[in-house]
Design a protein around this motif. Structure first.
Motif, PDB file in Angstrom:
ATOM      1  N   UNK A 232      33.300  80.087  35.938  1.00 46.98           N
ATOM      2  CA  UNK A 232      32.066  79.672  36.881  1.00 46.98           C
ATOM      3  C   UNK A 232      32.590  78.854  38.009  1.00 46.98           C
ATOM      4  N   UNK A 233      32.171  79.166  39.333  1.00 47.11           N
ATOM      5  CA  UNK A 233      32.844  78.522  40.280  1.00 47.11           C
ATOM      6  C   UNK A 233      32.152  76.958  40.416  1.00 47.11           C
ATOM      7  N   UNK A 234      33.059  76.187  40.758  1.00 48.32           N
ATOM      8  CA  UNK A 234      32.709  74.648  40.435  1.00 48.32           C
ATOM      9  C   UNK A 234      32.818  74.033  39.114  1.00 48.32           C
ATOM     10  N   UNK A 235      33.136  74.867  37.879  1.00 48.90           N
ATOM     11  CA  UNK A 235      33.125  74.384  36.800  1.00 48.90           C
ATOM     12  C   UNK A 235      34.139  73.369  36.416  1.00 48.90           C
ATOM     13  N   UNK A 236      34.062  72.871  35.108  1.00 47.50           N
ATOM     14  CA  UNK A 236      35.117  71.754  34.864  1.00 47.50           C
ATOM     15  C   UNK A 236      35.812  72.215  33.536  1.00 47.50           C
ATOM     16  N   UNK A 237      37.138  71.954  33.427  1.00 45.13           N
ATOM     17  CA  UNK A 237      37.797  72.090  32.531  1.00 45.13           C
ATOM     18  C   UNK A 237      38.383  70.981  31.952  1.00 45.13           C
ATOM     19  N   UNK A 238      37.924  70.782  30.336  1.00 41.80           N
ATOM     20  CA  UNK A 238      38.870  69.502  29.712  1.00 41.80           C
ATOM     21  C   UNK A 238      39.742  69.959  28.597  1.00 41.80           C
ATOM     22  N   UNK A 239      40.996  69.679  28.676  1.00 38.77           N
ATOM     23  CA  UNK A 239      41.794  69.893  27.555  1.00 38.77           C
ATOM     24  C   UNK A 239      42.157  68.527  27.028  1.00 38.77           C
ATOM     25  N   UNK A 240      41.513  68.567  25.634  1.00 37.67           N
ATOM     26  CA  UNK A 240      42.142  67.593  24.731  1.00 37.67           C
ATOM     27  C   UNK A 240      42.517  67.956  23.308  1.00 37.67           C
ATOM     28  N   UNK A 241      43.098  69.203  23.396  1.00 31.82           N
ATOM     29  CA  UNK A 241      43.660  69.982  22.359  1.00 31.82           C
ATOM     30  C   UNK A 241      45.163  69.927  22.277  1.00 31.82           C
ATOM     31  N   UNK A 242      46.017  71.006  22.885  1.00 31.26           N
ATOM     32  CA  UNK A 242      47.522  70.798  22.786  1.00 31.26           C
ATOM     33  C   UNK A 242      47.836  71.161  24.121  1.00 31.26           C
ATOM     34  N   UNK A 243      49.156  70.770  24.267  1.00 32.60           N
ATOM     35  CA  UNK A 243      49.823  70.750  25.655  1.00 32.60           C
ATOM     36  C   UNK A 243      50.032  72.231  26.309  1.00 32.60           C
ATOM     37  N   UNK A 244      50.338  73.168  25.335  1.00 30.33           N
ATOM     38  CA  UNK A 244      50.754  74.558  25.748  1.00 30.33           C
ATOM     39  C   UNK A 244      49.724  75.499  26.009  1.00 30.33           C
ATOM     40  N   UNK A 245      48.308  74.971  25.606  1.00 32.05           N
ATOM     41  CA  UNK A 245      47.183  75.890  25.864  1.00 32.05           C
ATOM     42  C   UNK A 245      46.778  76.323  27.368  1.00 32.05           C
ATOM     43  N   UNK A 246      47.208  75.498  28.244  1.00 32.84           N
ATOM     44  CA  UNK A 246      46.766  75.691  29.634  1.00 32.84           C
ATOM     45  C   UNK A 246      48.128  75.932  30.446  1.00 32.84           C
ATOM     46  N   UNK A 247      47.925  76.793  31.309  1.00 37.98           N
ATOM     47  CA  UNK A 247      48.989  76.954  32.393  1.00 37.98           C
ATOM     48  C   UNK A 247      48.560  76.033  33.593  1.00 37.98           C
ATOM     49  N   UNK A 248      49.212  74.798  33.458  1.00 40.00           N
ATOM     50  CA  UNK A 248      48.962  73.798  34.620  1.00 40.00           C
ATOM     51  C   UNK A 248      48.996  74.073  35.810  1.00 40.00           C
ATOM     52  N   UNK A 249      49.985  74.882  36.111  1.00 40.71           N
ATOM     53  CA  UNK A 249      50.192  75.517  37.512  1.00 40.71           C
ATOM     54  C   UNK A 249      49.011  76.151  37.987  1.00 40.71           C
ATOM     55  N   UNK A 250      48.646  76.880  37.078  1.00 42.77           N
ATOM     56  CA  UNK A 250      47.609  78.090  37.644  1.00 42.77           C
ATOM     57  C   UNK A 250      46.328  77.019  37.718  1.00 42.77           C
ATOM     58  N   UNK A 251      46.141  76.107  36.908  1.00 43.68           N
ATOM     59  CA  UNK A 251      45.118  75.362  36.810  1.00 43.68           C
ATOM     60  C   UNK A 251      45.122  74.364  38.332  1.00 43.68           C
ATOM     61  N   UNK A 252      46.088  74.155  38.457  1.00 45.40           N
ATOM     62  CA  UNK A 252      46.196  73.057  39.736  1.00 45.40           C
ATOM     63  C   UNK A 252      46.049  74.161  40.960  1.00 45.40           C
ATOM     64  N   UNK A 253      46.475  75.073  41.049  1.00 50.02           N
ATOM     65  CA  UNK A 253      46.301  75.987  42.331  1.00 50.02           C
ATOM     66  C   UNK A 253      44.691  76.233  42.393  1.00 50.02           C
ATOM     67  N   UNK A 254      43.778  76.484  41.204  1.00 43.48           N
ATOM     68  CA  UNK A 254      42.508  76.653  41.398  1.00 43.48           C
ATOM     69  C   UNK A 254      41.683  75.245  41.805  1.00 43.48           C
ATOM     70  N   UNK A 255      42.315  74.299  41.393  1.00 41.16           N
ATOM     71  CA  UNK A 255      41.559  72.955  41.985  1.00 41.16           C
ATOM     72  C   UNK A 255      42.182  72.670  43.161  1.00 41.16           C
ATOM     73  N   UNK A 256      43.162  72.962  43.726  1.00 45.06           N
ATOM     74  CA  UNK A 256      43.234  72.768  45.130  1.00 45.06           C
ATOM     75  C   UNK A 256      42.675  73.732  46.161  1.00 45.06           C
ATOM     76  N   UNK A 257      42.375  75.080  45.576  1.00 44.59           N
ATOM     77  CA  UNK A 257      41.481  75.960  46.323  1.00 44.59           C
ATOM     78  C   UNK A 257      40.171  75.680  46.208  1.00 44.59           C
ATOM     79  N   UNK A 258      39.601  74.763  45.403  1.00 41.97           N
ATOM     80  CA  UNK A 258      37.940  74.602  45.272  1.00 41.97           C
ATOM     81  C   UNK A 258      37.584  75.462  44.262  1.00 41.97           C
ATOM     82  N   UNK A 259      38.204  76.303  43.567  1.00 41.49           N
ATOM     83  CA  UNK A 259      37.392  77.141  42.742  1.00 41.49           C
ATOM     84  C   UNK A 259      36.783  76.453  41.588  1.00 41.49           C
TER      85      UNK A 259
END
Length: 411
Positions: A232-259
């Motif tokens: 959902x646009x403007x939503x928030x992601x929280x990862x307190x699970x395991x490091x390999x679960x999120x593609x951090x570069x893809x996440x960074x791109x979404x945050x930088x784009x304001x998605x």
């Protein structure tokens, strides 16, 4: 009935605790007469650990120490490993099973600590506190309500509805949130939480998404570029699970784009070995992002609970042969028997071992007072109560049975 204690002299039992494990664990053993307890503040590398572990019977570690096949091969006297944390992925479980080493952990002891911090991060992010905090530190007054919201009435999406996810669900509802969740297994919802059929459904409907899944081949990059498109646009992601679960570069791109409206990340694909080491992530410098150094479960209460939980399991295995909670040795829990000596036997799980044990004892007229067997795919665990007068002979005979991995006289 007097409580049975291990027949092995306590002064000859060597216990090694690494990574600054809670003093609760040290106290439990010392108060029970085990004086040879060594506690080190940091983790050890493979070579160092191979040297240290040669005469160790019980080993306590946290997440940084890696238990490799070489370490287990060097640990000739090792009976059990206690992982003073939630996971056991730092231990080669297959090799530990092969060596008949019981591996315990504390899967529930820090659930409250993690769940509370997730709620705290959600509040900070939905109010855009990181941005306002950063501005204030730079001497900029940023008093505004734009883009700041209450959690009440928002939807929390939980991916992984296990111990932490379900407790988080209860806390979120108490704050007035609606809760959706997805889990690969069918889980009974708590409160008014609703189960979703897919991750896509959860992330497309949620204002805050929190991850609580294990690190497996299936969960690596679970949140990737493709999945992030469904958020959902403007939503928030929280990862307190395991490091390999999120593609951090893809996440960074979404945050930088304001998605996305923000993120809180506590775990990373690569983490520094010790405090003060350099740390880098693609998320550094991005707005409304909270980065923490893998401290989700790091509270005084959680460490004390973990120290107590795991040390009890180690203590019960050493003195009573109880294996409940072990990831390697099959689970057995038995009361002590008067008038008998108890022998613990771990063997490769192949047909005929129990028959061979009974044959050897029968040939030598050794009476079996009680006998219990539990197996898994790799090994079998036999508990034998035998006549006191002939227990030493029984121990010798059982030790020579083919497929034997470990034998120990408990009492």
């Amino acid at each position: 009935m007097t409580q049975a204690i291990t027949s092995y002299p306590k002064e000859k039992i060597n216990i090694l605790f690494l990574e600054n494990i809670s003093d609760k664990a040290v106290q439990r053993f010392k108060q029970s007469g085990y004086e040879n307890v060594k506690k080190l503040a940091g983790a050890l590398g493979e070579e160092e650990l191979m040297h240290e572990i040669k005469d160790v019977h019980l080993l306590g570690i946290r997440s940084k120490t890696k238990i490799t096949p070489r370490v287990l091969e060097a640990a000739k006297k090792l009976q059990a490993i206690g992982c003073f944390c939630i996971g056991v992925n730092q231990v080669n479980l297959k090799e530990a099973t092969t060596h008949g080493v019981a591996v315990f952990n504390a899967p529930y002891s820090n659930t409250r600590s993690v769940a509370e911090l997730v709620i705290g991060a959600a509040i900070m992010l939905i109010r855009r506190i990181p941005d306002k905090n950063n501005a204030a530190h730079k001497g900029i007054w940023l008093k505004e309500a734009k883009g700041s919201f209450e959690l009440r009435g928002k939807t929390l999406g939980i991916i992984g509805y296990g111990n932490i996810g379900s407790q988080l669900s209860v806390l979120a509802e108490a704050l007035g949130m609606k809760v959706l969740f997805y889990d690969v297994e069918t889980k009974l919802p708590l409160g008014n939480a609703n189960s979703c059929k897919s991750i896509k459904e959860v992330v497309s409907l949620s204002d805050v998404i929190s991850l609580h899944v294990p690190e497996t081949a299936q969960t690596k990059n679970l949140i990737n570029k493709s999945v992030l498109r469904n958020f959902k646009k403007g939503s928030i992601l929280i990862n307190y699970a395991r490091g390999e679960v999120v593609d951090l570069q893809a996440l960074a791109n979404c945050l930088a784009a304001g998605d996305l409206g923000g993120a809180a990340i506590d775990v990373y694909p690569w983490e520094p070995e010790k405090n003060g080491d350099k740390f880098e992530t693609p998320l550094q410098g991005l707005p409304n992002v909270i980065l923490t150094p893998h401290i989700g479960g790091s509270t005084e209460e959680a460490q004390q609970n973990i120290g107590e939980d795991v040390s009890i399991k180690l203590f019960n295995y050493l003195e009573k042969g109880i294996t409940f909670g072990s990831h390697t040795v099959p689970a057995l829990s038995l009361p002590p028997v008067e008038g008998a000596h108890r022998i613990l036997h771990i063997h490769n799980n192949v047909p005929g071992v129990l028959s061979a044990i009974n044959t050897e004892l029968s040939k030598n007229n050794i009476n079996i007072v009680g006998q219990y067997l539990k197996t898994n795919e790799e090994i079998g665990y036999v508990v034998l109560d035998v006549d006191k007068k002939l227990s030493n002979k029984a121990l010798e005979l059982i030790r020579d049975v083919k497929e034997t991995i470990k034998v120990r006289m408990l009492y």
